[in-house]
Scaffold this motif. Structure first.
Motif, PDB file in Angstrom:
ATOM      1  N   THR A   1       0.780   7.272  -6.868  1.00 53.06           N
ATOM      2  CA  THR A   1       0.707   6.593  -5.588  1.00 53.06           C
ATOM      3  C   THR A   1       0.019   5.248  -5.798  1.00 53.06           C
ATOM      4  O   THR A   1      -0.610   5.001  -6.843  1.00 53.06           O
ATOM      5  CB  THR A   1      -0.075   7.427  -4.569  1.00 53.06           C
ATOM      6  OG1 THR A   1      -1.438   7.566  -5.017  1.00 53.06           O
ATOM      7  CG2 THR A   1       0.541   8.819  -4.430  1.00 53.06           C
ATOM      8  N   LEU A   2       0.114   4.382  -4.813  1.00 59.97           N
ATOM      9  CA  LEU A   2      -0.528   3.082  -4.934  1.00 59.97           C
ATOM     10  C   LEU A   2      -2.044   3.236  -5.024  1.00 59.97           C
ATOM     11  O   LEU A   2      -2.717   2.493  -5.745  1.00 59.97           O
ATOM     12  CB  LEU A   2      -0.151   2.199  -3.739  1.00 59.97           C
ATOM     13  CG  LEU A   2      -0.566   0.728  -3.844  1.00 59.97           C
ATOM     14  CD1 LEU A   2       0.144   0.051  -5.006  1.00 59.97           C
ATOM     15  CD2 LEU A   2      -0.270  -0.015  -2.545  1.00 59.97           C
ATOM     16  N   GLU A   3      -2.583   4.229  -4.307  1.00 60.78           N
ATOM     17  CA  GLU A   3      -4.025   4.475  -4.367  1.00 60.78           C
ATOM     18  C   GLU A   3      -4.447   4.935  -5.757  1.00 60.78           C
ATOM     19  O   GLU A   3      -5.483   4.500  -6.285  1.00 60.78           O
ATOM     20  CB  GLU A   3      -4.422   5.517  -3.323  1.00 60.78           C
ATOM     21  CG  GLU A   3      -4.273   5.068  -1.879  1.00 60.78           C
ATOM     22  CD  GLU A   3      -2.868   5.270  -1.316  1.00 60.78           C
ATOM     23  OE1 GLU A   3      -2.690   5.116  -0.113  1.00 60.78           O
ATOM     24  OE2 GLU A   3      -1.965   5.594  -2.117  1.00 60.78           O
ATOM     25  N   GLU A   4      -3.658   5.819  -6.383  1.00 63.35           N
ATOM     26  CA  GLU A   4      -3.973   6.282  -7.735  1.00 63.35           C
ATOM     27  C   GLU A   4      -3.898   5.141  -8.739  1.00 63.35           C
ATOM     28  O   GLU A   4      -4.724   5.032  -9.643  1.00 63.35           O
ATOM     29  CB  GLU A   4      -3.025   7.405  -8.139  1.00 63.35           C
ATOM     30  CG  GLU A   4      -3.234   8.707  -7.392  1.00 63.35           C
ATOM     31  CD  GLU A   4      -2.190   9.741  -7.738  1.00 63.35           C
ATOM     32  OE1 GLU A   4      -2.502  10.948  -7.680  1.00 63.35           O
ATOM     33  OE2 GLU A   4      -1.049   9.351  -8.066  1.00 63.35           O
ATOM     34  N   ALA A   5      -2.882   4.285  -8.582  1.00 62.20           N
ATOM     35  CA  ALA A   5      -2.742   3.157  -9.499  1.00 62.20           C
ATOM     36  C   ALA A   5      -3.885   2.171  -9.344  1.00 62.20           C
ATOM     37  O   ALA A   5      -4.321   1.554 -10.323  1.00 62.20           O
ATOM     38  CB  ALA A   5      -1.408   2.460  -9.263  1.00 62.20           C
ATOM     39  N   ALA A   6      -4.404   1.997  -8.124  1.00 67.59           N
ATOM     40  CA  ALA A   6      -5.479   1.033  -7.893  1.00 67.59           C
ATOM     41  C   ALA A   6      -6.813   1.536  -8.432  1.00 67.59           C
ATOM     42  O   ALA A   6      -7.555   0.783  -9.070  1.00 67.59           O
ATOM     43  CB  ALA A   6      -5.598   0.743  -6.396  1.00 67.59           C
TER      44      ALA A   6
END
Length: 383
Positions: free
Chosen positions: A132-137
């Motif tokens: 997810t974008l949160e995991e990548a960030a």
């Protein structure tokens, strides 16, 4: 067709002499000429043989055996299907046999180099990881598991071990004649014992002839660094095997899923459109805004729709500082007011308008004064 491939097609080593080349070509022509061989691939094989012969001839004359160092130790047997060196190891005279020897030499060299390093040679494992974008960030740890099938180290994946010498079943020719009435041959078929290589061999006992070992399961935790982007490649070094380490080097491709309401710019800026209660916007209330690392408070201003939140976006570079988040609020008002809302609005209007309709705000007072002057002028013109 390159020169090396041409020698392999004729079942010869790259240092074969002109006489050996001609002898091998004659033997293969007698075996694969369509007039003598009725198999379906005879024509294609004959074309490859002729192309290989022409390629070698165009490359120039070959050194004779008499001029070659240690030529006396080689035994030229152009009529035989396989040859043996002084150690009794067969080198074969067909394409399959040549490649088997080359593969064995390459494997031996690779295994020797790996042995000097103290670890076995292992091919990398290619995987994908979805984030997810949160995991990548923020970065995360992903458990990756699967099964890996190792190439048999005993036979180097060939499924058999070369014994050397001519195949006993076909006599080294790689082909078995077909018999019809009265015992006359009507064609040839590939020898099952050597698969057309003409070299004696036996199935590998270590892998039961499969060339691969039984699949084994693995599970490893991989740390994903913060700030990875979609399409990024991550390398995890397998290193020396130990409990919990990957069975080989991991080559991981990152796939970041599209977000429901975040848009990511190249500079790390995240953008988000948020519908808010129109009355809360008018009242300058605070709201909770989602960011890639959690909720953050944002105080609304009734004269402002776009807000920039410093350092609340996506990392600009992998593991680096974070960009900004741009929030655009969309005030939402009810389509139809209730009776209570109408009463409350009337009360609100009463607090903002002075006596005789004069407002406490200078802009409204100026507008009301101009409107009354305009009305008086219109009345005079109408009289």
């Amino acid at each position: 067709m390159g020169t090396d491939n041409a020698f392999a097609e004729l079942g010869l080593a790259p240092d074969a002499t002109d006489s050996e080349v001609k002898a091998a070509w004659r033997r293969l022509v007698s075996q694969w000429h369509p007039d003598r061989n009725s198999s379906a691939d005879a024509v294609a094989r004959m074309q490859r043989i002729n192309r290989a012969f022409e390629e070698i001839r165009n490359a120039g004359p070959r050194t004779s055996q008499a001029e070659r160092p240690h030529a006396s130790h080689r035994t030229a047997r152009p009529h035989a299907a396989g040859t043996q060196d002084s150690n009794g190891n067969g080198n074969g005279n067909t394409t399959r046999g040549f490649h088997e020897k080359a593969r064995a030499d390459s494997t031996a060299s690779r295994d020797s180099a790996a042995a000097e390093d103290g670890q076995p040679q292992r091919r990398p494992i290619y995987r994908k990881v979805k984030l997810t974008l949160e995991e990548a960030a923020a970065g995360c740890i992903k458990a990756m598991q699967g099964k890996i099938t190792d190439t048999c180290v005993v036979c180097a994946g060939a499924g058999h071990q070369v014994l050397g010498g001519n195949c006993a079943q076909c006599g080294g020719s790689g082909a078995i004649p077909k018999r019809a009435f009265f015992g006359w041959p009507t064609g040839y078929y590939e020898c099952n014992a050597c698969l057309g290589g003409g070299i004696a061999r036996r199935p590998c006992k270590a892998c039961a002839g499969a060339g691969k070992m039984a699949p084994r399961a693995y599970k490893v935790n991989v740390r994903i660094p913060p700030g990875v982007r979609d399409g990024a490649l991550l390398h995890v070094n397998g290193g020396r095997p130990h409990p919990g380490s990957p069975p080989a080097d991991l080559e991981i491709r990152v796939e970041v899923a599209e977000h429901a309401f975040f848009k990511l710019d190249d500079d790390g800026t995240t953008r988000c459109d948020i519908p808010v209660d129109g009355f809360a916007w008018i009242a300058n209330r605070s709201i909770q805004v989602p960011t890639v690392v959690g909720l953050q408070a944002l105080k609304l201003k009734r004269d402002q729709l776009a807000y920039r939140m410093k350092g609340h976006g996506f990392p600009v570079a992998r593991g680096g500082v974070r960009g900004d988040q741009v929030v655009t609020v969309l005030p939402i008002f009810p389509d139809h007011l209730t009776a209570d809302q109408e009463i409350l609005l009337d009360q609100l209007l009463a607090t903002t308008s002075g006596p005789a309709g004069l407002s406490s705000d200078s802009r409204l007072r100026t507008w009301n004064h101009s409107m009354r002057a305009w009305e008086r002028g219109m009345s005079k013109r109408g009289q």
